[in-house]
Design a protein around this motif. Structure first.
Motif, PDB file in Angstrom:
ATOM      1  N   ILE A 187      -5.494   7.569  -9.653  1.00 22.72           N
ATOM      2  CA  ILE A 187      -5.065   6.375  -8.931  1.00 22.72           C
ATOM      3  C   ILE A 187      -6.120   5.269  -9.052  1.00 22.72           C
ATOM      4  O   ILE A 187      -6.107   4.299  -8.304  1.00 22.72           O
ATOM      5  CB  ILE A 187      -4.794   6.685  -7.439  1.00 22.72           C
ATOM      6  N   TYR A 188      -7.048   5.445 -10.030  1.00 25.22           N
ATOM      7  CA  TYR A 188      -8.144   4.487 -10.217  1.00 25.22           C
ATOM      8  C   TYR A 188      -8.026   3.790 -11.565  1.00 25.22           C
ATOM      9  O   TYR A 188      -7.601   4.386 -12.564  1.00 25.22           O
ATOM     10  CB  TYR A 188      -9.494   5.208 -10.139  1.00 25.22           C
TER      11      TYR A 188
ATOM     12  N   GLN B 224      16.198  -0.367 -11.728  1.00 25.79           N
ATOM     13  CA  GLN B 224      16.465   0.478 -10.571  1.00 25.79           C
ATOM     14  C   GLN B 224      16.481  -0.370  -9.295  1.00 25.79           C
ATOM     15  O   GLN B 224      15.515  -1.083  -9.001  1.00 25.79           O
ATOM     16  CB  GLN B 224      15.398   1.565 -10.460  1.00 25.79           C
ATOM     17  N   PRO B 225      17.573  -0.323  -8.501  1.00 24.35           N
ATOM     18  CA  PRO B 225      17.670  -1.150  -7.288  1.00 24.35           C
ATOM     19  C   PRO B 225      16.516  -0.944  -6.317  1.00 24.35           C
ATOM     20  O   PRO B 225      16.040  -1.904  -5.704  1.00 24.35           O
ATOM     21  CB  PRO B 225      19.004  -0.713  -6.670  1.00 24.35           C
ATOM     22  N   LEU B 226      16.053   0.295  -6.175  1.00 21.48           N
ATOM     23  CA  LEU B 226      14.930   0.567  -5.271  1.00 21.48           C
ATOM     24  C   LEU B 226      13.680  -0.171  -5.739  1.00 21.48           C
ATOM     25  O   LEU B 226      12.954  -0.744  -4.919  1.00 21.48           O
ATOM     26  CB  LEU B 226      14.678   2.073  -5.201  1.00 21.48           C
ATOM     27  N   ARG B 227      13.423  -0.166  -7.030  1.00 24.99           N
ATOM     28  CA  ARG B 227      12.251  -0.869  -7.572  1.00 24.99           C
ATOM     29  C   ARG B 227      12.388  -2.379  -7.373  1.00 24.99           C
ATOM     30  O   ARG B 227      11.420  -3.063  -7.009  1.00 24.99           O
ATOM     31  CB  ARG B 227      12.087  -0.530  -9.049  1.00 24.99           C
ATOM     32  N   ILE B 228      13.577  -2.916  -7.612  1.00 27.74           N
ATOM     33  CA  ILE B 228      13.803  -4.352  -7.417  1.00 27.74           C
ATOM     34  C   ILE B 228      13.609  -4.726  -5.952  1.00 27.74           C
ATOM     35  O   ILE B 228      13.043  -5.775  -5.627  1.00 27.74           O
ATOM     36  CB  ILE B 228      15.214  -4.735  -7.905  1.00 27.74           C
TER      37      ILE B 228
ATOM     38  N   ALA C  58       2.579   1.108   3.590  1.00 29.06           N
ATOM     39  CA  ALA C  58       3.167   2.444   3.711  1.00 29.06           C
ATOM     40  C   ALA C  58       3.605   2.980   2.348  1.00 29.06           C
ATOM     41  O   ALA C  58       3.332   4.137   1.993  1.00 29.06           O
ATOM     42  CB  ALA C  58       4.356   2.407   4.675  1.00 29.06           C
ATOM     43  N   TRP C  59       4.273   2.146   1.555  1.00 30.03           N
ATOM     44  CA  TRP C  59       4.723   2.561   0.227  1.00 30.03           C
ATOM     45  C   TRP C  59       3.542   2.837  -0.704  1.00 30.03           C
ATOM     46  O   TRP C  59       3.544   3.818  -1.455  1.00 30.03           O
ATOM     47  CB  TRP C  59       5.610   1.484  -0.391  1.00 30.03           C
ATOM     48  N   GLU C  60       2.528   1.975  -0.657  1.00 33.58           N
ATOM     49  CA  GLU C  60       1.377   2.141  -1.552  1.00 33.58           C
ATOM     50  C   GLU C  60       0.682   3.473  -1.305  1.00 33.58           C
ATOM     51  O   GLU C  60       0.375   4.209  -2.246  1.00 33.58           O
ATOM     52  CB  GLU C  60       0.397   0.984  -1.346  1.00 33.58           C
ATOM     53  N   LEU C  61       0.438   3.799  -0.048  1.00 30.11           N
ATOM     54  CA  LEU C  61      -0.249   5.047   0.282  1.00 30.11           C
ATOM     55  C   LEU C  61       0.605   6.263  -0.061  1.00 30.11           C
ATOM     56  O   LEU C  61       0.103   7.265  -0.582  1.00 30.11           O
ATOM     57  CB  LEU C  61      -0.606   5.057   1.774  1.00 30.11           C
TER      58      LEU C  61
ATOM     59  N   TYR D 107      -5.384   1.671  -7.769  1.00 36.46           N
ATOM     60  CA  TYR D 107      -4.279   0.846  -8.244  1.00 36.46           C
ATOM     61  C   TYR D 107      -3.677   0.015  -7.107  1.00 36.46           C
ATOM     62  O   TYR D 107      -3.627   0.462  -5.959  1.00 36.46           O
ATOM     63  CB  TYR D 107      -3.171   1.721  -8.827  1.00 36.46           C
ATOM     64  N   ASP D 108      -3.194  -1.170  -7.457  1.00 39.24           N
ATOM     65  CA  ASP D 108      -2.464  -1.971  -6.474  1.00 39.24           C
ATOM     66  C   ASP D 108      -1.031  -1.453  -6.385  1.00 39.24           C
ATOM     67  O   ASP D 108      -0.584  -0.644  -7.214  1.00 39.24           O
ATOM     68  CB  ASP D 108      -2.487  -3.453  -6.843  1.00 39.24           C
ATOM     69  N   LEU D 109      -0.294  -1.915  -5.389  1.00 38.11           N
ATOM     70  CA  LEU D 109       1.044  -1.387  -5.127  1.00 38.11           C
ATOM     71  C   LEU D 109       1.986  -1.582  -6.306  1.00 38.11           C
ATOM     72  O   LEU D 109       2.745  -0.669  -6.659  1.00 38.11           O
ATOM     73  CB  LEU D 109       1.625  -2.052  -3.869  1.00 38.11           C
ATOM     74  N   LEU D 110       1.977  -2.758  -6.914  1.00 36.70           N
ATOM     75  CA  LEU D 110       2.915  -3.026  -8.000  1.00 36.70           C
ATOM     76  C   LEU D 110       2.705  -2.065  -9.166  1.00 36.70           C
ATOM     77  O   LEU D 110       3.678  -1.563  -9.746  1.00 36.70           O
ATOM     78  CB  LEU D 110       2.762  -4.473  -8.472  1.00 36.70           C
ATOM     79  N   LYS D 111       1.459  -1.777  -9.506  1.00 38.56           N
ATOM     80  CA  LYS D 111       1.179  -0.833 -10.602  1.00 38.56           C
ATOM     81  C   LYS D 111       1.665   0.574 -10.241  1.00 38.56           C
ATOM     82  O   LYS D 111       2.239   1.272 -11.085  1.00 38.56           O
ATOM     83  CB  LYS D 111      -0.314  -0.814 -10.920  1.00 38.56           C
ATOM     84  N   VAL D 112       1.453   0.961  -9.000  1.00 39.36           N
ATOM     85  CA  VAL D 112       1.896   2.288  -8.558  1.00 39.36           C
ATOM     86  C   VAL D 112       3.420   2.389  -8.622  1.00 39.36           C
ATOM     87  O   VAL D 112       3.977   3.399  -9.063  1.00 39.36           O
ATOM     88  CB  VAL D 112       1.396   2.581  -7.122  1.00 39.36           C
ATOM     89  N   VAL D 113       4.099   1.328  -8.182  1.00 41.95           N
ATOM     90  CA  VAL D 113       5.567   1.307  -8.226  1.00 41.95           C
ATOM     91  C   VAL D 113       6.051   1.459  -9.665  1.00 41.95           C
ATOM     92  O   VAL D 113       6.982   2.233  -9.944  1.00 41.95           O
ATOM     93  CB  VAL D 113       6.106  -0.012  -7.618  1.00 41.95           C
ATOM     94  N   TYR D 114       5.419   0.759 -10.601  1.00 41.44           N
ATOM     95  CA  TYR D 114       5.846   0.829 -11.998  1.00 41.44           C
ATOM     96  C   TYR D 114       5.566   2.201 -12.622  1.00 41.44           C
ATOM     97  O   TYR D 114       6.291   2.636 -13.512  1.00 41.44           O
ATOM     98  CB  TYR D 114       5.146  -0.253 -12.816  1.00 41.44           C
TER      99      TYR D 114
END
Length: 248
Positions: free
Chosen positions: A68-69, A93-97, A52-55, A78-85
């Motif tokens: 996103i490529y 940031q607590p949300l990122r952690i 859900a977060w990745e999309l 991109y994978d989720l971790l890269k998108v989050v960063y």
């Protein structure tokens, strides 16, 4: 007469599809975790909430006009971790952690899991749910309450968290060490961050009050109430009071 579809319109349609699918994954995660007959709750929730977060975040990058490529692999997103960063650039940031911990659990769940992860991660999961709802509204102006009752956003768990000694007694050494490390890591992070964006502990407590304006429901102590209760002033173990049974 043929009409040419612009790249901007294509991106808009793709964004909407990504957000729709993100919400669907989010709802699936809630359903899996809150369904008492499912034993695969922790693993299933971690898979769906990460999806859900990745999309949702990929849709945000497209909205910002970003790719996103991967440059060296144009057919791979991109994978989720890269998108989050890319979206949450502050590593403190607590949300990122919070997302980092759940992503790690998602990765671990593919080959290693125990039922007691549920009690450890429940506060982290609850915070992730609230964070998702808030960010979905902020980034895409989509309100989750249009899809379900907000009371359904509270995760339910009946598993009591074990102490380190209980974990050692229950599991083999390798599994026990991994579980204890994870438990201690979450506990320490909760103390350091001390933020609802990292972890939210849900407690249900009943308190008797004489002020009816502060009460959610009334009981028979109030002569006009329909519900009947008794006040327990002292807890006693029946086994200590009734020493004998019919079987002896």
């Amino acid at each position: 007469m043929k009409r040419t579809i612009t790249i901007k319109e294509c991106n808009s349609k793709l964004r909407n599809r990504l957000v729709d699918k993100s919400i669907e994954a989010f709802l699936m995660g809630l359903e899996v975790f809150n369904k008492p007959t499912i034993n695969y709750r922790t693993e299933g929730f971690s898979f769906f909430i990460c999806n859900a977060w990745e999309l949702m975040l990929k849709a945000l990058l497209l909205k910002r006009g970003q790719s996103i490529y991967y440059k060296d692999q144009p057919d791979r997103t991109y994978d989720l971790l890269k998108v989050v960063y890319l979206v949450y650039t502050d590593k403190r940031q607590p949300l990122r952690i919070n997302l980092e911990k759940i992503i790690n659990l998602r990765n671990t769940s593919t080959h290693f899991i125990t039922e007691d992860y549920e009690a450890i991660f429940a506060p982290v999961f609850q915070s992730c749910v609230v964070n998702y709802v808030n960010e979905l509204l902020r980034f895409h102006n989509r309100d989750v309450s249009n899809y379900l009752n907000r009371s359904s956003l509270t995760l339910t768990t009946n598993i009591k968290e074990l102490s380190n000694e209980q974990i050692k007694a229950k599991y083999p050494d390798e599994i026990a060490q991994k579980l204890i490390f994870t438990k201690n890591d979450i506990d320490v992070t909760k103390k350091i961050e001390d933020s609802n964006k990292f972890a939210i502990t849900v407690r249900h407590e009943l308190v008797i009050t004489k002020d009816q304006n502060k009460a959610n429901f009334s009981v028979k102590i109030n002569k006009d109430a329909e519900n009947d209760i008794a006040i327990v002033k002292e807890l006693k173990d029946p086994a200590d009071i009734f020493k004998f049974s019919r079987g002896l």
